[in-house]
Design a protein around this motif. Structure first.
Motif, PDB file in Angstrom:
ATOM      1  N   GLU A  10       0.838  -1.208   0.000  1.00 37.62           N
ATOM      2  CA  GLU A  10       0.000   0.000   0.000  1.00 37.62           C
ATOM      3  C   GLU A  10       0.869   1.252   0.000  1.00 37.62           C
ATOM      4  O   GLU A  10       0.642   2.190  -0.764  1.00 37.62           O
ATOM      5  N   ALA A  11       1.893   1.226   0.862  1.00 40.92           N
ATOM      6  CA  ALA A  11       2.783   2.392   0.959  1.00 40.92           C
ATOM      7  C   ALA A  11       3.494   2.628  -0.376  1.00 40.92           C
ATOM      8  O   ALA A  11       3.597   3.774  -0.840  1.00 40.92           O
ATOM      9  N   LEU A  12       3.967   1.552  -0.989  1.00 37.29           N
ATOM     10  CA  LEU A  12       4.636   1.686  -2.294  1.00 37.29           C
ATOM     11  C   LEU A  12       3.663   2.256  -3.311  1.00 37.29           C
ATOM     12  O   LEU A  12       3.980   3.184  -4.066  1.00 37.29           O
ATOM     13  N   ASN A  13       2.448   1.733  -3.296  1.00 37.67           N
ATOM     14  CA  ASN A  13       1.400   2.153  -4.205  1.00 37.67           C
ATOM     15  C   ASN A  13       1.050   3.629  -4.036  1.00 37.67           C
ATOM     16  O   ASN A  13       0.756   4.336  -4.995  1.00 37.67           O
ATOM     17  N   ASP A  14       1.116   4.084  -2.764  1.00 39.40           N
ATOM     18  CA  ASP A  14       0.780   5.474  -2.460  1.00 39.40           C
ATOM     19  C   ASP A  14       1.908   6.434  -2.812  1.00 39.40           C
ATOM     20  O   ASP A  14       1.846   7.599  -2.454  1.00 39.40           O
ATOM     21  N   GLY A  15       2.948   5.954  -3.437  1.00 46.04           N
ATOM     22  CA  GLY A  15       3.985   6.873  -3.890  1.00 46.04           C
ATOM     23  C   GLY A  15       5.383   6.546  -3.405  1.00 46.04           C
ATOM     24  O   GLY A  15       6.366   7.089  -3.905  1.00 46.04           O
ATOM     25  N   ALA A  16       5.485   5.654  -2.410  1.00 47.18           N
ATOM     26  CA  ALA A  16       6.819   5.343  -1.881  1.00 47.18           C
ATOM     27  C   ALA A  16       7.719   4.758  -2.979  1.00 47.18           C
ATOM     28  O   ALA A  16       8.943   4.841  -2.882  1.00 47.18           O
ATOM     29  N   TRP A  17       7.123   4.192  -4.003  1.00 46.71           N
ATOM     30  CA  TRP A  17       7.951   3.587  -5.075  1.00 46.71           C
ATOM     31  C   TRP A  17       8.847   4.611  -5.741  1.00 46.71           C
ATOM     32  O   TRP A  17       9.889   4.279  -6.294  1.00 46.71           O
ATOM     33  N   LYS A  18       8.422   5.926  -5.662  1.00 45.73           N
ATOM     34  CA  LYS A  18       9.219   6.968  -6.314  1.00 45.73           C
ATOM     35  C   LYS A  18      10.390   7.424  -5.438  1.00 45.73           C
ATOM     36  O   LYS A  18      11.253   8.159  -5.873  1.00 45.73           O
ATOM     37  N   ASP A  19      10.340   6.999  -4.162  1.00 45.64           N
ATOM     38  CA  ASP A  19      11.346   7.481  -3.219  1.00 45.64           C
ATOM     39  C   ASP A  19      12.534   6.523  -3.154  1.00 45.64           C
ATOM     40  O   ASP A  19      12.442   5.439  -2.573  1.00 45.64           O
ATOM     41  N   PRO A  20      13.664   6.935  -3.734  1.00 45.94           N
ATOM     42  CA  PRO A  20      14.806   6.007  -3.780  1.00 45.94           C
ATOM     43  C   PRO A  20      15.369   5.680  -2.400  1.00 45.94           C
ATOM     44  O   PRO A  20      16.121   4.725  -2.239  1.00 45.94           O
ATOM     45  N   GLU A  21      14.984   6.483  -1.395  1.00 42.49           N
ATOM     46  CA  GLU A  21      15.471   6.225  -0.032  1.00 42.49           C
ATOM     47  C   GLU A  21      14.789   5.000   0.579  1.00 42.49           C
ATOM     48  O   GLU A  21      15.414   4.213   1.269  1.00 42.49           O
ATOM     49  N   VAL A  22      13.457   4.901   0.347  1.00 45.28           N
ATOM     50  CA  VAL A  22      12.729   3.834   1.051  1.00 45.28           C
ATOM     51  C   VAL A  22      12.326   2.660   0.156  1.00 45.28           C
ATOM     52  O   VAL A  22      12.214   1.528   0.639  1.00 45.28           O
ATOM     53  N   ALA A  23      12.119   2.928  -1.144  1.00 45.03           N
ATOM     54  CA  ALA A  23      11.573   1.870  -1.996  1.00 45.03           C
ATOM     55  C   ALA A  23      12.372   0.560  -1.940  1.00 45.03           C
ATOM     56  O   ALA A  23      11.778  -0.502  -1.761  1.00 45.03           O
ATOM     57  N   PRO A  24      13.718   0.620  -2.063  1.00 45.29           N
ATOM     58  CA  PRO A  24      14.449  -0.656  -2.050  1.00 45.29           C
ATOM     59  C   PRO A  24      14.248  -1.451  -0.763  1.00 45.29           C
ATOM     60  O   PRO A  24      14.083  -2.662  -0.804  1.00 45.29           O
ATOM     61  N   SER A  25      14.226  -0.751   0.393  1.00 50.01           N
ATOM     62  CA  SER A  25      14.088  -1.510   1.636  1.00 50.01           C
ATOM     63  C   SER A  25      12.665  -2.059   1.779  1.00 50.01           C
ATOM     64  O   SER A  25      12.465  -3.153   2.305  1.00 50.01           O
ATOM     65  N   PHE A  26      11.678  -1.304   1.286  1.00 52.28           N
ATOM     66  CA  PHE A  26      10.304  -1.820   1.341  1.00 52.28           C
ATOM     67  C   PHE A  26      10.184  -3.074   0.475  1.00 52.28           C
ATOM     68  O   PHE A  26       9.561  -4.063   0.859  1.00 52.28           O
ATOM     69  N   LEU A  27      10.800  -3.015  -0.702  1.00 50.12           N
ATOM     70  CA  LEU A  27      10.733  -4.181  -1.588  1.00 50.12           C
ATOM     71  C   LEU A  27      11.459  -5.379  -0.977  1.00 50.12           C
ATOM     72  O   LEU A  27      11.027  -6.511  -1.101  1.00 50.12           O
ATOM     73  N   LYS A  28      12.545  -5.074  -0.276  1.00 52.50           N
ATOM     74  CA  LYS A  28      13.308  -6.157   0.378  1.00 52.50           C
ATOM     75  C   LYS A  28      12.444  -6.864   1.424  1.00 52.50           C
ATOM     76  O   LYS A  28      12.439  -8.093   1.519  1.00 52.50           O
ATOM     77  N   VAL A  29      11.679  -6.067   2.200  1.00 51.80           N
ATOM     78  CA  VAL A  29      10.810  -6.681   3.206  1.00 51.80           C
ATOM     79  C   VAL A  29       9.773  -7.576   2.529  1.00 51.80           C
ATOM     80  O   VAL A  29       9.529  -8.711   2.966  1.00 51.80           O
ATOM     81  N   THR A  30       9.176  -7.069   1.447  1.00 52.22           N
ATOM     82  CA  THR A  30       8.138  -7.888   0.785  1.00 52.22           C
ATOM     83  C   THR A  30       8.748  -9.191   0.262  1.00 52.22           C
ATOM     84  O   THR A  30       8.142 -10.246   0.363  1.00 52.22           O
ATOM     85  N   GLN A  31       9.965  -9.082  -0.236  1.00 54.26           N
ATOM     86  CA  GLN A  31      10.610 -10.300  -0.745  1.00 54.26           C
ATOM     87  C   GLN A  31      10.939 -11.282   0.392  1.00 54.26           C
ATOM     88  O   GLN A  31      10.653 -12.478   0.291  1.00 54.26           O
ATOM     89  N   ASP A  32      11.500 -10.763   1.504  1.00 58.40           N
ATOM     90  CA  ASP A  32      11.848 -11.641   2.628  1.00 58.40           C
ATOM     91  C   ASP A  32      10.613 -12.325   3.208  1.00 58.40           C
ATOM     92  O   ASP A  32      10.642 -13.515   3.521  1.00 58.40           O
ATOM     93  N   GLU A  33       9.543 -11.543   3.345  1.00 60.42           N
ATOM     94  CA  GLU A  33       8.342 -12.125   3.932  1.00 60.42           C
ATOM     95  C   GLU A  33       7.713 -13.158   3.003  1.00 60.42           C
ATOM     96  O   GLU A  33       7.199 -14.178   3.445  1.00 60.42           O
TER      97      GLU A  33
END
Ligand code: ADP
Length: 281
Positions: free
Chosen positions: A58-81
């Motif tokens: 949801e956070a990525l969808n709401d725009g976090a995907w554009k933020d190079p600071e957080v997007a990679p770590s958010f994607l990493k969590v989704t992958q690990d989980e």
């Protein structure tokens, strides 16, 4: 427990016996209760990572995907989980195969000293290769001490399943120990058993939890286990596998000092001649 009593009375009035019918309903109730508990556990265990996945997406969808600071770590969590959920489902499937008796052992006569050495060498390799699989962090530092009997111990086991058990206990010894710990691995024989043990200098297990450590989904510290990618099923699988081999597995532990996991397997001494004859047969 339901109990029915009836007295056997003689014509004379003396009581000459007592018939007692014990009907054990508690056992069936326990099985039903355990089954319901298990389904409820599985649902909770899967809901937790799914809920966290949803919030990250949801956070990525709401725009976090554009933020190079957080997007990679958010994607990493989704992958690990996601990876952890797949591991959990695979673990559940292998438990279910063992429960239903469809899991078969592929028995081979194996030199246990060699197999144990092979498994531990792999762990030694992982220490050397500082960048462990997919982890950017430096993996934990530890050393393995081996105390093996000189004598070659030949046992009939399913090597793949056995490797899975040792891998799991070794991974736990590393996971639940501080950096720099020593893991001592021993292999000895008694007259009709081999005894293998793995000792760590880690957190240890509280006394009250020792009896539950091999139960499905039981963890001393759920959050810690999850954070380490654990499924809470490793020791349950290990116990099933060892029991399929007519062996025993147990733990001794002191909180704050460390834990030792023991495995015994039935062992028959093979002389050189027996092996030779078997080859000829
Ligand atoms: P997990 O995926 O949580 O590691 P396991 O079934 O392998 O699941 O282990 C169950 C629990 O037993 C762990 O969560 C941990 O609390 C405890 N445990 C297992 N091995 C050790 C150990 N070597 N030292 C301390 N605690 C341990």
């Amino acid at each position: 427990l339901n109990a029915y009593f009836s007295l056997i009375q003689r014509e004379s009035g003396f009581i000459s016996g007592l018939v007692c019918v014990l009907h054990d309903i508690t056992e069936q109730q326990k099985i039903d209760h355990d089954r319901k508990q298990f389904v409820s556990n599985v649902s909770h265990e899967l809901r937790t990572p799914l809920t966290s996945l949803r919030s990250y997406i949801e956070a990525l969808n709401d725009g976090a995907w554009k933020d190079p600071e957080v997007a990679p770590s958010f994607l990493k969590v989704t992958q690990d989980e996601t990876d952890r959920m797949i591991r959990m489902i695979n673990d559940l499937l292998s438990l279910s195969r063992m429960d239903s008796g469809t899991a078969k052992l592929e028995l081979e006569l194996v030199n246990l000293n060699e197999l144990f050495t092979y498994i531990l060498d792999r762990f030694d390799m992982m220490i050397k290769n500082e960048t462990g699989e997919g982890h950017e962090k430096r993996p934990k530092n530890y050393s393995i001490k081996r105390e093996f009997t000189q004598r070659d111990l030949w046992v009939e086991i399913d090597p793949d399943k056995f490797i899975q058990v040792i891998d799991n206990i070794m991974n736990n010894a590393i996971k639940y120990s501080p950096d720099g710990g020593v893991i001592t691995c021993r292999l000895v024989e008694t007259h009709d058993h081999v005894l293998l043990s793995i000792s760590d200098q880690g957190l240890g297990i509280p006394k009250k939890d020792l009896g539950r450590i091999f139960d499905r989904f039981f963890r001393v510290d759920k959050a810690r286990s999850r954070a380490q990618g654990g499924t809470g099923l490793g020791l349950a699988i290990s116990r099933e596998v060892i029991e399929m081999h007519n062996g025993r597995i147990w733990v001794e532990s002191l909180e704050g000092k460390g834990s030792t996991f023991y495995i015994t397997l039935p062992y028959e001494e093979y002389g050189e001649e027996d092996l030779w004859n078997e080859d000829q047969g």
